[in-house]
Design a protein around this motif. Sequence first.
Motif, PDB file in Angstrom:
ATOM      1  N   SER A 122      27.039  36.498  68.190  1.00 46.50           N
ATOM      2  CA  SER A 122      26.322  37.734  68.433  1.00 46.50           C
ATOM      3  C   SER A 122      27.186  38.532  69.406  1.00 46.50           C
ATOM      4  CB  SER A 122      24.957  37.431  69.051  1.00 46.50           C
ATOM      5  OG  SER A 122      24.293  38.620  69.391  1.00 46.50           O
ATOM      6  N   PHE A 123      27.515  39.774  69.052  1.00 50.52           N
ATOM      7  CA  PHE A 123      28.456  40.532  69.868  1.00 50.52           C
ATOM      8  C   PHE A 123      27.936  41.924  70.195  1.00 50.52           C
ATOM      9  CE2 PHE A 123      29.444  41.466  65.495  1.00 50.52           C
ATOM     10  CZ  PHE A 123      29.626  42.833  65.498  1.00 50.52           C
ATOM     11  N   HIS A 124      28.503  42.495  71.250  1.00 43.99           N
ATOM     12  CA  HIS A 124      28.197  43.860  71.683  1.00 43.99           C
ATOM     13  C   HIS A 124      29.500  44.431  72.250  1.00 43.99           C
ATOM     14  CE1 HIS A 124      25.060  46.627  73.749  1.00 43.99           C
ATOM     15  NE2 HIS A 124      26.181  47.275  73.539  1.00 43.99           N
ATOM     16  N   ASN A 125      30.105  45.372  71.526  1.00 41.09           N
ATOM     17  CA  ASN A 125      31.371  45.979  71.929  1.00 41.09           C
ATOM     18  C   ASN A 125      31.185  47.477  72.125  1.00 41.09           C
ATOM     19  OD1 ASN A 125      32.432  43.454  71.426  1.00 41.09           O
ATOM     20  ND2 ASN A 125      33.285  44.008  69.448  1.00 41.09           N
ATOM     21  N   ILE A 126      31.686  47.977  73.240  1.00 33.06           N
ATOM     22  CA  ILE A 126      31.623  49.408  73.550  1.00 33.06           C
ATOM     23  C   ILE A 126      33.045  49.889  73.833  1.00 33.06           C
ATOM     24  CG2 ILE A 126      30.750  51.158  75.155  1.00 33.06           C
ATOM     25  CD1 ILE A 126      28.471  49.193  75.835  1.00 33.06           C
ATOM     26  N   LYS A 127      33.376  51.066  73.314  1.00 33.90           N
ATOM     27  CA  LYS A 127      34.661  51.690  73.636  1.00 33.90           C
ATOM     28  C   LYS A 127      34.397  53.112  74.099  1.00 33.90           C
ATOM     29  CE  LYS A 127      37.632  49.008  70.708  1.00 33.90           C
ATOM     30  NZ  LYS A 127      38.160  48.874  69.371  1.00 33.90           N
ATOM     31  N   TYR A 128      35.021  53.471  75.219  1.00 37.97           N
ATOM     32  CA  TYR A 128      34.984  54.832  75.732  1.00 37.97           C
ATOM     33  C   TYR A 128      36.361  55.444  75.509  1.00 37.97           C
ATOM     34  CZ  TYR A 128      30.713  53.776  78.455  1.00 37.97           C
ATOM     35  OH  TYR A 128      29.447  53.440  78.854  1.00 37.97           O
ATOM     36  N   PHE A 129      36.365  56.666  74.996  1.00 37.55           N
ATOM     37  CA  PHE A 129      37.602  57.389  74.747  1.00 37.55           C
ATOM     38  C   PHE A 129      37.665  58.576  75.710  1.00 37.55           C
ATOM     39  CE2 PHE A 129      36.334  55.269  70.897  1.00 37.55           C
ATOM     40  CZ  PHE A 129      37.513  54.737  70.398  1.00 37.55           C
ATOM     41  N   ASN A 130      38.471  58.456  76.763  1.00 39.58           N
ATOM     42  CA  ASN A 130      38.641  59.557  77.706  1.00 39.58           C
ATOM     43  C   ASN A 130      39.605  60.587  77.125  1.00 39.58           C
ATOM     44  OD1 ASN A 130      38.201  60.921  80.164  1.00 39.58           O
ATOM     45  ND2 ASN A 130      40.094  60.094  80.996  1.00 39.58           N
ATOM     46  N   SER A 131      40.569  60.109  76.365  1.00 33.81           N
ATOM     47  CA  SER A 131      41.546  60.949  75.681  1.00 33.81           C
ATOM     48  C   SER A 131      42.178  60.082  74.596  1.00 33.81           C
ATOM     49  CB  SER A 131      42.618  61.442  76.659  1.00 33.81           C
ATOM     50  OG  SER A 131      43.409  60.356  77.109  1.00 33.81           O
ATOM     51  N   GLU A 132      43.115  60.647  73.884  1.00 33.29           N
ATOM     52  CA  GLU A 132      43.802  59.874  72.847  1.00 33.29           C
ATOM     53  C   GLU A 132      44.622  58.741  73.443  1.00 33.29           C
ATOM     54  OE1 GLU A 132      46.060  62.491  70.356  1.00 33.29           O
ATOM     55  OE2 GLU A 132      44.336  63.786  69.989  1.00 33.29           O
ATOM     56  N   THR A 133      44.968  58.854  74.719  1.00 34.72           N
ATOM     57  CA  THR A 133      45.822  57.855  75.351  1.00 34.72           C
ATOM     58  C   THR A 133      45.098  56.986  76.376  1.00 34.72           C
ATOM     59  OG1 THR A 133      46.520  59.456  77.026  1.00 34.72           O
ATOM     60  CG2 THR A 133      47.891  59.278  75.047  1.00 34.72           C
ATOM     61  N   GLU A 134      43.805  57.218  76.564  1.00 33.26           N
ATOM     62  CA  GLU A 134      43.053  56.440  77.549  1.00 33.26           C
ATOM     63  C   GLU A 134      41.752  55.950  76.933  1.00 33.26           C
ATOM     64  OE1 GLU A 134      42.055  56.699  82.299  1.00 33.26           O
ATOM     65  OE2 GLU A 134      42.338  58.565  81.184  1.00 33.26           O
ATOM     66  N   VAL A 135      41.764  54.664  76.565  1.00 35.26           N
ATOM     67  CA  VAL A 135      40.616  54.033  75.921  1.00 35.26           C
ATOM     68  C   VAL A 135      40.304  52.748  76.682  1.00 35.26           C
ATOM     69  CG1 VAL A 135      39.698  53.065  73.788  1.00 35.26           C
ATOM     70  CG2 VAL A 135      41.356  54.945  73.683  1.00 35.26           C
ATOM     71  N   VAL A 136      39.030  52.546  76.988  1.00 37.33           N
ATOM     72  CA  VAL A 136      38.615  51.323  77.672  1.00 37.33           C
ATOM     73  C   VAL A 136      37.553  50.633  76.816  1.00 37.33           C
ATOM     74  CG1 VAL A 136      36.850  52.423  79.080  1.00 37.33           C
ATOM     75  CG2 VAL A 136      37.929  50.356  79.903  1.00 37.33           C
ATOM     76  N   SER A 137      37.579  49.313  76.826  1.00 39.83           N
ATOM     77  CA  SER A 137      36.684  48.515  76.003  1.00 39.83           C
ATOM     78  C   SER A 137      35.843  47.598  76.887  1.00 39.83           C
ATOM     79  CB  SER A 137      37.527  47.672  75.037  1.00 39.83           C
ATOM     80  OG  SER A 137      36.726  46.803  74.303  1.00 39.83           O
ATOM     81  N   PHE A 138      34.572  47.444  76.507  1.00 41.47           N
ATOM     82  CA  PHE A 138      33.657  46.520  77.181  1.00 41.47           C
ATOM     83  C   PHE A 138      33.092  45.599  76.105  1.00 41.47           C
ATOM     84  CE2 PHE A 138      33.661  50.544  79.397  1.00 41.47           C
ATOM     85  CZ  PHE A 138      33.821  50.185  80.725  1.00 41.47           C
ATOM     86  N   LYS A 139      33.236  44.275  76.298  1.00 41.88           N
ATOM     87  CA  LYS A 139      32.799  43.328  75.269  1.00 41.88           C
ATOM     88  C   LYS A 139      32.010  42.179  75.879  1.00 41.88           C
ATOM     89  CE  LYS A 139      36.841  44.008  72.328  1.00 41.88           C
ATOM     90  NZ  LYS A 139      37.936  43.348  71.638  1.00 41.88           N
ATOM     91  N   LYS A 140      31.080  41.671  75.054  1.00 42.46           N
ATOM     92  CA  LYS A 140      30.397  40.425  75.384  1.00 42.46           C
ATOM     93  C   LYS A 140      29.917  39.799  74.087  1.00 42.46           C
ATOM     94  CE  LYS A 140      26.084  42.778  76.737  1.00 42.46           C
ATOM     95  NZ  LYS A 140      25.089  42.861  77.820  1.00 42.46           N
ATOM     96  N   HIS A 141      29.749  38.473  74.109  1.00 38.97           N
ATOM     97  CA  HIS A 141      29.266  37.786  72.913  1.00 38.97           C
ATOM     98  C   HIS A 141      28.664  36.431  73.287  1.00 38.97           C
ATOM     99  CE1 HIS A 141      32.995  35.465  73.212  1.00 38.97           C
ATOM    100  NE2 HIS A 141      32.399  34.577  72.443  1.00 38.97           N
ATOM    101  N   LEU A 142      27.882  35.903  72.366  1.00 36.29           N
ATOM    102  CA  LEU A 142      27.314  34.560  72.478  1.00 36.29           C
ATOM    103  C   LEU A 142      27.484  33.851  71.144  1.00 36.29           C
ATOM    104  CD1 LEU A 142      23.865  34.952  74.294  1.00 36.29           C
ATOM    105  CD2 LEU A 142      25.828  33.643  75.074  1.00 36.29           C
TER     106      LEU A 142
END
Length: 190
Positions: A122-142
Amino acid sequence: MRNIVLVLVVTSLAFSCQNEENSRAMDWEQQMGKILSDYDNSAVLDYSKIISEDNQEIEFSIFKKNSNGIYKIEGESSFEDVFPLKIVYYVKNDKVIATIFTGLSPYLNKGLKREGQKCCSSFHNIKYFNSETEVVSFKKHLDLMSSEEFESIKKELALIDFVKSKVENSEIEYERTMNTFQELKEKLNF
């Protein structure tokens, strides 16, 4: 003595610049989270559409733009009613600013599943795109023993902290996300 003072000044400036960069990154991430939360609190459904593809139905919900020009599209699918998936695109000025992808992902096992072996995640992934060159990912799973545990495990998954990472090759990830989003818009006649 001058050399020691010079080294201390240069070192403190380097740490100061690094802290400022970390603070700026945290600021835009927190701001993005607030923007999305504010949007979700006032989101108004515009319309829904079901797309059938490969013997699978995906229901899309398109939400209206808010005063900041942000809207979202949610898609929910259930592969043979066993492995549910949900994708959410947040968009501003025709650019994806965030994605959320949740659901179950099966593990591929050769042969039969052995007793005690996990079947899926079971997963939950989030990605924020500040620009084309700045992307951050937040992930968790069980890991789960059975897909039937999915509903009961949601609360436990919500309690787990996200693992944050900066996306390498962010330009490629951004382009891939935008291409997928454009294809979706065409399918939705949006």
